[in-house]
Design a protein around this motif. Structure first.
Motif, PDB file in Angstrom:
ATOM      1  N   ALA A 120      53.579 -23.026  68.949  1.00 21.64           N
ATOM      2  CA  ALA A 120      52.296 -22.381  69.232  1.00 21.64           C
ATOM      3  C   ALA A 120      51.908 -21.366  68.172  1.00 21.64           C
ATOM      4  CB  ALA A 120      52.344 -21.695  70.602  1.00 21.64           C
ATOM      5  N   CYS A 121      52.898 -20.893  67.399  1.00 21.68           N
ATOM      6  CA  CYS A 121      52.655 -19.849  66.385  1.00 21.68           C
ATOM      7  C   CYS A 121      53.485 -20.140  65.131  1.00 21.68           C
ATOM      8  CB  CYS A 121      52.999 -18.465  66.933  1.00 21.68           C
ATOM      9  SG  CYS A 121      52.092 -17.988  68.411  1.00 21.68           S
ATOM     10  N   PRO A 122      53.128 -21.162  64.357  1.00 22.99           N
ATOM     11  CA  PRO A 122      53.919 -21.475  63.156  1.00 22.99           C
ATOM     12  C   PRO A 122      53.960 -20.326  62.157  1.00 22.99           C
ATOM     13  CG  PRO A 122      52.381 -23.257  63.671  1.00 22.99           C
ATOM     14  CD  PRO A 122      52.021 -22.107  64.561  1.00 22.99           C
ATOM     15  N   GLU A 123      52.937 -19.464  62.193  1.00 22.86           N
ATOM     16  CA  GLU A 123      52.870 -18.357  61.226  1.00 22.86           C
ATOM     17  C   GLU A 123      53.946 -17.309  61.450  1.00 22.86           C
ATOM     18  OE1 GLU A 123      50.370 -17.108  64.736  1.00 22.86           O
ATOM     19  OE2 GLU A 123      50.718 -18.964  63.620  1.00 22.86           O
ATOM     20  N   ARG A 124      54.689 -17.409  62.535  1.00 22.48           N
ATOM     21  CA  ARG A 124      55.758 -16.447  62.800  1.00 22.48           C
ATOM     22  C   ARG A 124      57.059 -16.793  62.084  1.00 22.48           C
ATOM     23  NH1 ARG A 124      54.968 -15.133  69.277  1.00 22.48           N
ATOM     24  NH2 ARG A 124      52.961 -14.047  69.048  1.00 22.48           N
ATOM     25  N   SER A 125      56.974 -17.659  61.128  1.00 22.71           N
ATOM     26  CA  SER A 125      58.169 -18.038  60.370  1.00 22.71           C
ATOM     27  C   SER A 125      58.494 -16.966  59.327  1.00 22.71           C
ATOM     28  CB  SER A 125      57.939 -19.378  59.677  1.00 22.71           C
ATOM     29  OG  SER A 125      56.945 -19.237  58.691  1.00 22.71           O
ATOM     30  N   THR A 126      59.659 -17.110  58.716  1.00 23.60           N
ATOM     31  CA  THR A 126      60.098 -16.183  57.683  1.00 23.60           C
ATOM     32  C   THR A 126      59.486 -16.555  56.336  1.00 23.60           C
ATOM     33  OG1 THR A 126      62.233 -15.960  58.812  1.00 23.60           O
ATOM     34  CG2 THR A 126      62.113 -15.155  56.546  1.00 23.60           C
ATOM     35  N   THR A 127      59.013 -15.549  55.620  1.00 17.54           N
ATOM     36  CA  THR A 127      58.645 -15.702  54.212  1.00 17.54           C
ATOM     37  C   THR A 127      59.818 -15.181  53.385  1.00 17.54           C
ATOM     38  OG1 THR A 127      56.270 -15.435  54.628  1.00 17.54           O
ATOM     39  CG2 THR A 127      57.052 -15.009  52.387  1.00 17.54           C
ATOM     40  N   VAL A 128      60.366 -16.042  52.542  1.00 20.05           N
ATOM     41  CA  VAL A 128      61.559 -15.710  51.767  1.00 20.05           C
ATOM     42  C   VAL A 128      61.159 -15.390  50.333  1.00 20.05           C
ATOM     43  CG1 VAL A 128      63.786 -16.543  50.927  1.00 20.05           C
ATOM     44  CG2 VAL A 128      63.005 -17.158  53.231  1.00 20.05           C
ATOM     45  N   LEU A 129      61.584 -14.215  49.858  1.00 15.75           N
ATOM     46  CA  LEU A 129      61.370 -13.785  48.480  1.00 15.75           C
ATOM     47  C   LEU A 129      62.705 -13.886  47.748  1.00 15.75           C
ATOM     48  CD1 LEU A 129      59.366 -10.528  49.317  1.00 15.75           C
ATOM     49  CD2 LEU A 129      58.443 -12.831  48.943  1.00 15.75           C
ATOM     50  N   LEU A 130      62.746 -14.678  46.689  1.00 16.30           N
ATOM     51  CA  LEU A 130      64.012 -14.968  46.010  1.00 16.30           C
ATOM     52  C   LEU A 130      63.905 -14.679  44.526  1.00 16.30           C
ATOM     53  CD1 LEU A 130      66.881 -16.240  45.923  1.00 16.30           C
ATOM     54  CD2 LEU A 130      65.737 -18.465  45.653  1.00 16.30           C
ATOM     55  N   ARG A 173      59.763 -30.382  58.630  1.00 20.15           N
ATOM     56  CA  ARG A 173      59.478 -29.703  59.899  1.00 20.15           C
ATOM     57  C   ARG A 173      58.026 -29.242  59.995  1.00 20.15           C
ATOM     58  NH1 ARG A 173      64.265 -25.346  60.766  1.00 20.15           N
ATOM     59  NH2 ARG A 173      63.589 -25.544  62.916  1.00 20.15           N
ATOM     60  N   TYR A 174      57.265 -29.377  58.912  1.00 22.56           N
ATOM     61  CA  TYR A 174      55.896 -28.867  58.880  1.00 22.56           C
ATOM     62  C   TYR A 174      55.109 -29.338  60.119  1.00 22.56           C
ATOM     63  CZ  TYR A 174      51.218 -27.866  57.220  1.00 22.56           C
ATOM     64  OH  TYR A 174      49.944 -27.377  57.104  1.00 22.56           O
ATOM     65  N   PRO A 175      54.350 -28.442  60.774  1.00 17.15           N
ATOM     66  CA  PRO A 175      53.878 -27.124  60.345  1.00 17.15           C
ATOM     67  C   PRO A 175      54.880 -25.981  60.539  1.00 17.15           C
ATOM     68  CG  PRO A 175      52.968 -27.610  62.473  1.00 17.15           C
ATOM     69  CD  PRO A 175      53.743 -28.837  62.060  1.00 17.15           C
ATOM     70  N   LEU A 176      56.063 -26.277  61.087  1.00 18.50           N
ATOM     71  CA  LEU A 176      57.098 -25.248  61.127  1.00 18.50           C
ATOM     72  C   LEU A 176      57.803 -25.203  59.774  1.00 18.50           C
ATOM     73  CD1 LEU A 176      58.617 -25.903  64.671  1.00 18.50           C
ATOM     74  CD2 LEU A 176      56.734 -24.395  64.023  1.00 18.50           C
ATOM     75  N   GLY A 177      58.668 -24.216  59.603  1.00 18.32           N
ATOM     76  CA  GLY A 177      59.415 -24.078  58.359  1.00 18.32           C
ATOM     77  C   GLY A 177      59.076 -22.788  57.649  1.00 18.32           C
ATOM     78  N   ILE A 178      59.902 -22.451  56.680  1.00 17.78           N
ATOM     79  CA  ILE A 178      59.706 -21.213  55.941  1.00 17.78           C
ATOM     80  C   ILE A 178      58.808 -21.449  54.726  1.00 17.78           C
ATOM     81  CG2 ILE A 178      61.983 -20.391  56.639  1.00 17.78           C
ATOM     82  CD1 ILE A 178      62.724 -20.836  53.561  1.00 17.78           C
ATOM     83  N   ASP A 179      58.247 -20.368  54.205  1.00 17.88           N
ATOM     84  CA  ASP A 179      57.577 -20.360  52.909  1.00 17.88           C
ATOM     85  C   ASP A 179      58.470 -19.587  51.944  1.00 17.88           C
ATOM     86  OD1 ASP A 179      55.249 -21.685  53.886  1.00 17.88           O
ATOM     87  OD2 ASP A 179      54.496 -19.789  54.652  1.00 17.88           O
ATOM     88  N   LEU A 180      58.506 -20.023  50.697  1.00 21.50           N
ATOM     89  CA  LEU A 180      59.399 -19.422  49.704  1.00 21.50           C
ATOM     90  C   LEU A 180      58.601 -18.992  48.481  1.00 21.50           C
ATOM     91  CD1 LEU A 180      62.377 -18.928  48.685  1.00 21.50           C
ATOM     92  CD2 LEU A 180      62.273 -21.240  47.750  1.00 21.50           C
ATOM     93  N   ILE A 181      58.859 -17.775  48.023  1.00 21.32           N
ATOM     94  CA  ILE A 181      58.296 -17.284  46.770  1.00 21.32           C
ATOM     95  C   ILE A 181      59.450 -16.932  45.858  1.00 21.32           C
ATOM     96  CG2 ILE A 181      56.917 -15.497  45.647  1.00 21.32           C
ATOM     97  CD1 ILE A 181      56.259 -16.061  49.240  1.00 21.32           C
ATOM     98  N   MET A 182      59.499 -17.579  44.690  1.00 17.58           N
ATOM     99  CA  MET A 182      60.536 -17.289  43.699  1.00 17.58           C
ATOM    100  C   MET A 182      59.934 -16.443  42.582  1.00 17.58           C
ATOM    101  SD  MET A 182      62.725 -20.816  43.344  1.00 17.58           S
ATOM    102  CE  MET A 182      61.375 -21.973  43.549  1.00 17.58           C
ATOM    103  N   THR A 183      60.717 -15.523  42.060  1.00 16.55           N
ATOM    104  CA  THR A 183      60.302 -14.730  40.916  1.00 16.55           C
ATOM    105  C   THR A 183      61.465 -14.561  39.950  1.00 16.55           C
ATOM    106  OG1 THR A 183      59.364 -12.615  40.180  1.00 16.55           O
ATOM    107  CG2 THR A 183      60.839 -12.533  42.088  1.00 16.55           C
TER     108      THR A 183
END
Length: 198
Positions: A120-130, A173-183
């Protein structure tokens, strides 16, 4: 009001503008997956926190976002710095985190350890900064998905041999799952959960 009295407000305004600029940069990275987006000028941060991870966290944090720091980052100077700069709530496990910051790929937990959101709330997933050693020069991976007109290739260095298999499961798993930002400290590359491999 004296010039001296007005300095803290001016400094705060500069910090807020910098956070907003970084947030817009982050959105560009997620809108064009696989594209390396240059980071703007970054403020200093206490070791072992690099300025890039610091800037990304400060651009995302709010008082409702639970933050998990990888063991290599979780120390008193880093916590004190973040508390001084933002409304931050630290959490003890990756699963509790809205935002997770990892300073070394060797400290990256399994992607399944993070919160994938709820149906019901896919946006509640973790955003991972790596933080990675570099966003180029590693094994090249062709990406497909929204935001990629034809194809995009990303070649970050330092990821584990099993990372892209985990990412394929995350994408499935989309729309579930994490989002990842690498730097790598110079630029960032976004991997939203909607993007998979060709």
């Amino acid at each position: 009001m004296t010039a001296q009295a007005s300095r803290p407000a001016a400094a705060l305004s500069e910090a807020a503008l910098r956070d907003q600029t970084i947030f817009r940069t982050l959105l560009r990275g997620l809108s064009f997956p696989g594209r390396v987006v240059p980071l703007p000028a970054l403020a200093q941060a206490p070791e072992p926190l690099c300025p890039a991870l610091s800037g990304l966290m400060l651009g995302l944090l709010d008082q409702d976002a639970g933050l998990w720091l990888s063991p290599g980052l979780d120390c008193s100077p880093v916590r004190a710095f973040l508390i001084h700069r933002a409304s931050v709530r630290f959490v003890t496990t990756p699963r509790e985190a809205a935002i997770a910051a990892i300073g070394d790929p060797a400290d990256l937990p399994g992607l399944d350890d993070f919160h994938p959101g709820e149906p019901a709330c896919p946006e509640r997933s973790t955003t991972v900064l790596l933080r990675v050693p570099a966003l180029t020069g590693g094994p090249a991976i062709a990406l497909r998905g929204p935001g990629i007109e034809t194809s995009a290739v990303l070649a970050p260095r330092g990821l584990s041999a099993g990372f892209w298999g985990e990412w394929a499961r995350n994408h499935a798993r989309y729309p579930l799952g994490i989002d990842l930002i690498m730097t790598d400290g110079i630029g960032l590359a976004g991997l939203p959960r909607s993007v998979g491999q060709e």
